[in-house]
Design a protein around this motif. Structure first.
Motif, PDB file in Angstrom:
ATOM      1  N   GLY A   1      13.233 -55.631 -47.235  1.00  0.00           N
ATOM      2  CA  GLY A   1      12.657 -54.661 -48.144  1.00  0.00           C
ATOM      3  C   GLY A   1      13.443 -54.503 -49.434  1.00  0.00           C
TER       4      GLY A   1
ATOM      5  N   THR B   1       7.671 -56.892 -55.783  1.00  0.00           N
ATOM      6  CA  THR B   1       6.688 -56.298 -56.689  1.00  0.00           C
ATOM      7  C   THR B   1       7.124 -56.462 -58.136  1.00  0.00           C
TER       8      THR B   1
ATOM      9  N   GLN C   1       1.263 -50.401 -49.591  1.00  0.00           N
ATOM     10  CA  GLN C   1       1.934 -49.397 -50.413  1.00  0.00           C
ATOM     11  C   GLN C   1       1.323 -49.378 -51.811  1.00  0.00           C
TER      12      GLN C   1
ATOM     13  N   ASN D   1       2.197 -50.897 -54.659  1.00  0.00           N
ATOM     14  CA  ASN D   1       3.112 -50.750 -55.795  1.00  0.00           C
ATOM     15  C   ASN D   1       2.698 -51.603 -56.980  1.00  0.00           C
TER      16      ASN D   1
ATOM     17  N   ILE E   1      -0.229 -49.693 -58.744  1.00  0.00           N
ATOM     18  CA  ILE E   1       0.097 -48.529 -59.568  1.00  0.00           C
ATOM     19  C   ILE E   1       0.977 -48.907 -60.753  1.00  0.00           C
ATOM     20  N   SER E   2       1.388 -50.185 -60.829  1.00  0.00           N
ATOM     21  CA  SER E   2       2.154 -50.612 -62.000  1.00  0.00           C
ATOM     22  C   SER E   2       1.243 -50.886 -63.186  1.00  0.00           C
TER      23      SER E   2
ATOM     24  N   ILE F   1      -3.766 -47.832 -48.960  1.00  0.00           N
ATOM     25  CA  ILE F   1      -3.121 -47.747 -47.655  1.00  0.00           C
ATOM     26  C   ILE F   1      -4.038 -48.243 -46.540  1.00  0.00           C
TER      27      ILE F   1
ATOM     28  N   PRO G   1       6.869 -55.841 -46.961  1.00  0.00           N
ATOM     29  CA  PRO G   1       8.103 -56.318 -46.344  1.00  0.00           C
ATOM     30  C   PRO G   1       7.957 -56.562 -44.837  1.00  0.00           C
ATOM     31  N   THR G   2       6.985 -57.389 -44.439  1.00  0.00           N
ATOM     32  CA  THR G   2       6.803 -57.734 -43.019  1.00  0.00           C
ATOM     33  C   THR G   2       6.310 -59.173 -42.939  1.00  0.00           C
TER      34      THR G   2
END
Ligand SMILES: Nc1ncnc2c1ncn2[C@@H]1O[C@H](COP(=O)(O)OP(=O)(O)OP(=O)(O)O)[C@@H](O)[C@H]1O
Ligand SMILES: Nc1ncnc2c1ncn2[C@@H]1O[C@H](COP(=O)(O)OP(=O)(O)OP(=O)(O)O)[C@@H](O)[C@H]1O
Ligand SMILES: [Mg+2]
Ligand SMILES: [Mg+2]
Lengths: 253, 253
Positions: free
Chosen positions: A12, A17, A42, A44, A47-48, A89, A128-129
């Motif tokens: 992580g 991102t 998530q 990310n 939302i950037s 999500i 991160p998986t």
């Protein structure tokens, strides 16, 4: 021939991102038609660039729905030549939704087929998986870019990622290539950072990009303004380094 | 009465492991018998204290095996009053192994039952996801500690964590309490860090620990020497801050 680059590392916070948004922006600045696909629940990357209220359907609907085409979830970013497929999500439910489906690993690849030819580059951000979401991104990709932070825990996890890569190459996606390993969050003042960077070079040799991304507050700040590093701080080290990365990426495809 | 604290946040790289290893070490230094359980398949907490070669069986064996007791996978750390339950990548298979099992969510809680009373504190490190592994850690815990990095993406993901917390509280573990929210990787020189820290205070009020963990290279280096911050750099900001956190944790239980 569309280049599809998945950015993955199950450790992580290593800059997946940050690399996805700024590499996509750099390619768009070079007038390459670029699609950024956010496969992280998530959201990310989403939302950037996008305002939360503007998002209705997301990648989850296109992957699991029977009526939603991928085209319908593509949003235009404020940047020329850049489009975004947002994530929410709900994507976290993908694994339990597709359990037992013969084509579960191919969903993203199949759904991207209808838009793929419209773009020069498709960049895919991952969580991160190493579960079904990241496997989908690896099966859909032509190339894998691995960001590694120059820090103690960094090298520990790469064996597992390479093992997953081998499994993906052996059956669902034999053409998948590692386009490169990117050293991120590098702080050249510390011996730890220099030591780990050296170990990364020894472990991956020519695969390591010459460009190293140093730690810079501007890179951390730019997404808060819905901007890439190129418009937020065009003369910063982050802008120079991600531009230089985009040059290396284009030279390797 | 054993206090079981799970450290969770599905955002990657926010200091879950750094908090787990140093809080566990601080509690051990206060002569509290402490068990650190690594529930992250990456095994970062494990490699912060143990040599890889010394590990045979891990938490995965105790959770899925029929013959391995939890007691058998407990390792003594070099520190007095500290024991470690190591993790290996095999733990990533837990979800597919326990699919469909009625007690899948209770596995860790059930298996910990046999050793729980021997310890004053049990600290559980988790991976950056909200899947079955983290749910197991939440069901086994009496308290949840949420590390949040003072950076742009930080606040986005906490809604999902709180939603998972509510689900866990409504059925499998009604007594689960949030012991606190910890601001990590804080850089008081930047406005971004200060702004986000303010937002975290507004969102969580009294739950936020007064102790804030600042970014410090010593915290990043200590695991490379298999040491906690207290033996590696006893007079550093990281040592002072994680000691102060342990005082606040003890005051809240
Ligand atoms: N070069 C850099 N300099 C400074 N900060 C950075 C840099 N790269 C990333 N960051 C910051 O570090 C944090 C982690 O980066 P990022 O979110 O891009 O990692 P990630 O691998 O995508 O995380 P996750 O595993 O949660 O998806 C973020 O707060 C980001 O702003
Ligand atoms: N206060 C700090 N100062 C400096 N570096 C830190 C601090 N806290 C954590 N780090 C470093 O930041 C990185 C991420 O921290 P850590 O691995 O503890 O986060 P994590 O949440 O456990 O990550 P993951 O989501 O992968 O499990 C590591 O390289 C760690 O050494
Ligand atoms: Mg990310
Ligand atoms: Mg961790």
């Amino acid at each position: 021939m569309t280049i599809v680059i998945t950015i993955a590392n199950q450790k992580g916070g290593v800059g997946k991102t940050t690399t996805a948004i700024n590499l996509a922006a750099a390619l768009a600045a070079k007038k390459k038609k670029t699609l950024l696909v956010d496969m992280d629940p998530q959201g990310n990357s989403t939302i950037s660039f996008l305002q939360d209220e503007s998002i209705d359907k997301s990648i989850y609907d296109a992957l699991t729905g029977t009526t939603t085409q991928l085209k319908e979830v593509v949003h235009k970013a404020d940047l020329d030549h850049l489009w975004i497929v947002p994530s929410r999500i709900s994507l976290a439910k993908l694994e339990s939704k597709l359990i037992g489906d013969f084509d579960a690993h191919f969903r993203l690849r199949d759904r991207l087929e209808s838009v793929r030819a419209e773009y020069d580059f498709i960049i895919i951000d991952t969580p991160p998986t190493l579960g079904l979401i990241t496997v989908n991104a690896l099966v859909a990709a032509s190339h894998l870019l691995i960001p590694i932070q120059s820090s103690y825990y960094a090298l520990e996890g790469t064996d597992d990622l390479l093992e997953t890569l081998d499994k993906v190459k052996s059956r669902p996606n034999p053409d998948l290539q590692v386009i490169g390993v990117l050293i991120t969050l590098h702080d050249k003042r510390t011996t730890l950072s220099r030591d780990v960077a050296q170990k990364i070079q020894e472990a991956f040799g020519d695969k390591v990009f010459k460009t190293v991304i140093s730690r810079s507050i501007r890179l951390e700040e730019s997404p808060a303004y819905k901007e890439s590093i190129f418009s937020f701080a065009p003369h910063s080290s982050g802008a120079f380094e991600y531009y230089s990365l985009s040059e290396e990426v284009m030279a390797r495809v």
